[in-house]
Design a protein around this motif. Structure first.
Motif, PDB file in Angstrom:
ATOM      1  N   UNK A  91      22.676 -37.342  -6.195  1.00  0.00           N
ATOM      2  CA  UNK A  91      21.472 -36.927  -6.902  1.00  0.00           C
ATOM      3  C   UNK A  91      21.442 -37.335  -8.357  1.00  0.00           C
ATOM      4  N   UNK A  92      22.541 -37.072  -9.079  1.00  0.00           N
ATOM      5  CA  UNK A  92      22.625 -37.362 -10.514  1.00  0.00           C
ATOM      6  C   UNK A  92      21.435 -36.761 -11.273  1.00  0.00           C
ATOM      7  N   UNK A  93      21.189 -35.483 -11.023  1.00  0.00           N
ATOM      8  CA  UNK A  93      20.003 -34.837 -11.583  1.00  0.00           C
ATOM      9  C   UNK A  93      20.121 -34.578 -13.076  1.00  0.00           C
ATOM     10  N   UNK A  94      21.294 -34.178 -13.552  1.00  0.00           N
ATOM     11  CA  UNK A  94      21.452 -33.986 -14.991  1.00  0.00           C
ATOM     12  C   UNK A  94      21.249 -35.297 -15.726  1.00  0.00           C
ATOM     13  N   UNK A  95      21.783 -36.377 -15.180  1.00  0.00           N
ATOM     14  CA  UNK A  95      21.629 -37.687 -15.811  1.00  0.00           C
ATOM     15  C   UNK A  95      20.160 -38.074 -15.936  1.00  0.00           C
ATOM     16  N   UNK A 120      21.846 -26.594 -25.069  1.00  0.00           N
ATOM     17  CA  UNK A 120      22.044 -25.247 -24.548  1.00  0.00           C
ATOM     18  C   UNK A 120      22.826 -25.315 -23.238  1.00  0.00           C
ATOM     19  N   UNK A 121      23.466 -24.211 -22.899  1.00  0.00           N
ATOM     20  CA  UNK A 121      24.101 -24.021 -21.595  1.00  0.00           C
ATOM     21  C   UNK A 121      23.630 -22.674 -21.058  1.00  0.00           C
ATOM     22  N   UNK A 122      23.515 -22.551 -19.749  1.00  0.00           N
ATOM     23  CA  UNK A 122      23.123 -21.291 -19.118  1.00  0.00           C
ATOM     24  C   UNK A 122      24.355 -20.593 -18.545  1.00  0.00           C
ATOM     25  N   UNK A 123      24.309 -19.255 -18.588  1.00  0.00           N
ATOM     26  CA  UNK A 123      25.362 -18.436 -17.998  1.00  0.00           C
ATOM     27  C   UNK A 123      24.737 -17.540 -16.946  1.00  0.00           C
ATOM     28  N   UNK A 124      25.407 -17.378 -15.820  1.00  0.00           N
ATOM     29  CA  UNK A 124      24.932 -16.464 -14.779  1.00  0.00           C
ATOM     30  C   UNK A 124      26.067 -15.520 -14.414  1.00  0.00           C
ATOM     31  N   UNK A 125      25.711 -14.250 -14.246  1.00  0.00           N
ATOM     32  CA  UNK A 125      26.685 -13.234 -13.872  1.00  0.00           C
ATOM     33  C   UNK A 125      26.188 -12.500 -12.636  1.00  0.00           C
ATOM     34  N   UNK A 126      27.081 -12.243 -11.693  1.00  0.00           N
ATOM     35  CA  UNK A 126      26.775 -11.448 -10.508  1.00  0.00           C
ATOM     36  C   UNK A 126      28.064 -10.835 -10.007  1.00  0.00           C
ATOM     37  N   UNK A 127      27.932  -9.811  -9.160  1.00  0.00           N
ATOM     38  CA  UNK A 127      29.128  -9.142  -8.643  1.00  0.00           C
ATOM     39  C   UNK A 127      29.969 -10.088  -7.801  1.00  0.00           C
ATOM     40  N   UNK A 128      29.305 -10.965  -7.061  1.00  0.00           N
ATOM     41  CA  UNK A 128      30.027 -11.814  -6.129  1.00  0.00           C
ATOM     42  C   UNK A 128      30.910 -12.855  -6.782  1.00  0.00           C
ATOM     43  N   UNK A 129      30.423 -13.500  -7.850  1.00  0.00           N
ATOM     44  CA  UNK A 129      31.173 -14.601  -8.458  1.00  0.00           C
ATOM     45  C   UNK A 129      31.618 -14.305  -9.878  1.00  0.00           C
ATOM     46  N   UNK A 130      31.247 -13.135 -10.410  1.00  0.00           N
ATOM     47  CA  UNK A 130      31.604 -12.845 -11.790  1.00  0.00           C
ATOM     48  C   UNK A 130      30.740 -13.648 -12.734  1.00  0.00           C
ATOM     49  N   UNK A 131      31.363 -14.471 -13.543  1.00  0.00           N
ATOM     50  CA  UNK A 131      30.643 -15.268 -14.539  1.00  0.00           C
ATOM     51  C   UNK A 131      30.804 -16.754 -14.261  1.00  0.00           C
ATOM     52  N   UNK A 132      29.686 -17.467 -14.275  1.00  0.00           N
ATOM     53  CA  UNK A 132      29.708 -18.927 -14.167  1.00  0.00           C
ATOM     54  C   UNK A 132      28.727 -19.510 -15.168  1.00  0.00           C
ATOM     55  N   UNK A 133      28.934 -20.786 -15.476  1.00  0.00           N
ATOM     56  CA  UNK A 133      28.066 -21.504 -16.397  1.00  0.00           C
ATOM     57  C   UNK A 133      27.408 -22.663 -15.655  1.00  0.00           C
ATOM     58  N   UNK A 135      24.579 -26.175 -16.621  1.00  0.00           N
ATOM     59  CA  UNK A 135      23.827 -26.885 -17.649  1.00  0.00           C
ATOM     60  C   UNK A 135      22.487 -27.386 -17.119  1.00  0.00           C
ATOM     61  N   UNK A 136      22.310 -27.407 -15.804  1.00  0.00           N
ATOM     62  CA  UNK A 136      21.136 -28.034 -15.223  1.00  0.00           C
ATOM     63  C   UNK A 136      20.162 -26.995 -14.682  1.00  0.00           C
ATOM     64  N   UNK A 137      20.175 -26.716 -13.377  1.00  0.00           N
ATOM     65  CA  UNK A 137      19.180 -25.846 -12.734  1.00  0.00           C
ATOM     66  C   UNK A 137      19.855 -24.948 -11.702  1.00  0.00           C
ATOM     67  N   UNK A 138      19.442 -23.673 -11.661  1.00  0.00           N
ATOM     68  CA  UNK A 138      19.803 -22.770 -10.573  1.00  0.00           C
ATOM     69  C   UNK A 138      18.568 -22.537  -9.720  1.00  0.00           C
ATOM     70  N   UNK A 139      18.748 -22.507  -8.410  1.00  0.00           N
ATOM     71  CA  UNK A 139      17.622 -22.259  -7.507  1.00  0.00           C
ATOM     72  C   UNK A 139      17.969 -21.134  -6.549  1.00  0.00           C
ATOM     73  N   UNK A 140      16.943 -20.354  -6.183  1.00  0.00           N
ATOM     74  CA  UNK A 140      17.124 -19.272  -5.232  1.00  0.00           C
ATOM     75  C   UNK A 140      16.055 -19.323  -4.164  1.00  0.00           C
ATOM     76  N   UNK A 141      16.382 -18.843  -2.962  1.00  0.00           N
ATOM     77  CA  UNK A 141      15.417 -18.854  -1.874  1.00  0.00           C
ATOM     78  C   UNK A 141      15.421 -20.179  -1.156  1.00  0.00           C
ATOM     79  N   UNK A 142      14.237 -20.754  -1.019  1.00  0.00           N
ATOM     80  CA  UNK A 142      14.094 -22.009  -0.288  1.00  0.00           C
ATOM     81  C   UNK A 142      14.998 -23.093  -0.867  1.00  0.00           C
TER      82      UNK A 142
END
Length: 306
Positions: A91-95, A120-133, A135-142
């Protein structure tokens, strides 16, 4: 005079084998290169975490870049590190956002030209994975289910069209999800077939999930595709693939925020960040403004046109 050191993290399974160590040493002969070939994600994370000063090159796909960003995040994003990308994935989506060409010789030219922006960088926190970073895109659902279906075998067969192929398979049976969306603390009840949280713009090999994202503005873009019939969803797909503006279409919600929390009714909404699964628990997203120096291509602009 001693040459400055730079580290190359190469994932040969994502196409990084297209980059020959001797060739890169010749191209970047002003540097002493430390070559790390990975066998799994933890290798890339560890190699990035221990690198505190100088140029850090990634020869691999978006998943390998995500591993490296997480390694740097574990180290607190050292000010002395500059990230360079040699795109070698499907994919090379960040590029694509950073306007770094996929051809190895052209990507190496970009590294030599050394145009540096602090992103900028994004941070995501949840019970399942704790903390992750990411730089590109997070998607949920479909979008997350498509990422799961869009495996290495499909990518090999279909290349950049594999995301569209997977989306047609998943969309047939996907059910609308109810979710609570908190934007900088303000709650909203929405229904969605897909939600994207973007620092940059593309996912799935060129799908502009958050097409107006600016990775230097201190905000994350949130795009929710709300309740749509199958016909409407398929009508939307060509517009998205053509990169035309679809954010003003009926059934699409577009907002920006610094802090985002997403809660869904059971069984939850599975998320991926830069294509890596982060689970289906409630997720808290936040932006870390201007923490990572990155080499960009000559045509890169923070604010997308249009």
């Amino acid at each position: 005079m001693q040459k400055p050191r730079a580290r190359v993290i190469c994932n040969p399974t994502s196409g990084g084998g297209a980059y020959d160590p001797d060739e890169i040493r010749d191209e970047l002969d002003e540097m002493e290169l430390d070559w790390i070939q990975t066998e799994g994600p933890e290798d890339a994370i560890g190699a990035a975490e221990e690198w505190s000063e100088g140029l850090l090159l990634v020869a691999g796909g978006d998943g390998t870049v995500n591993d490296v960003v997480n390694g740097l995040g574990r180290a607190g994003f050292p000010e002395g590190v500059t990230l360079g990308i040699l795109p070698a994935g499907t994919g090379n989506d960040l590029a694509a956002t950073l306007c770094i060409p996929e051809a190895p010789e052209l990507a190496e030219d970009v590294i030599r030209q050394n145009r540096i922006r602090t992103l900028d960088v994004a941070r995501v926190r949840s019970e399942g994975v704790g903390e992750r970073f990411f730089i590109n895109v997070a998607t949920g659902g479909l979008g997350a289910e498509i990422s799961s279906v869009n495996d290495e075998e499909l990518k090999k067969r279909w290349g950049k069209l594999s995301y569209l192929r997977a989306s047609l398979e998943v969309a047939r049976n996907f059910e609308v999800r109810e979710l609570t969306l908190y934007l900088d603390g303000e709650g909203h009840q929405v229904e969605a077939v897909n939600i994207a949280v973007g620092n940059c713009r593309y996912t799935g090999g060129g799908w502009p999930a958050t097409p107006k994202a600016n990775p230097e503005d201190g905000f994350l873009d949130v795009v929710v595709i709300e309740t749509l019939g199958a016909g409407e969803l398929f009508n939307l797909a060509p517009a998205v693939l053509a990169e035309s503006s679809y954010l003003d279409k009926e059934g699409v919600l577009f907002v920006r925020a610094k802090e985002i929390r997403i809660e869904t009714q059971p069984p939850g909404l599975e998320f991926t960040a830069d294509g890596e699964v982060i689970g289906n628990e409630p997720a808290q997203f936040s932006v870390l403004p201007r923490v990572l120096k990155v080499i960009v291509g000559p045509d890169y602009v923070p604010e997308p046109p249009g």
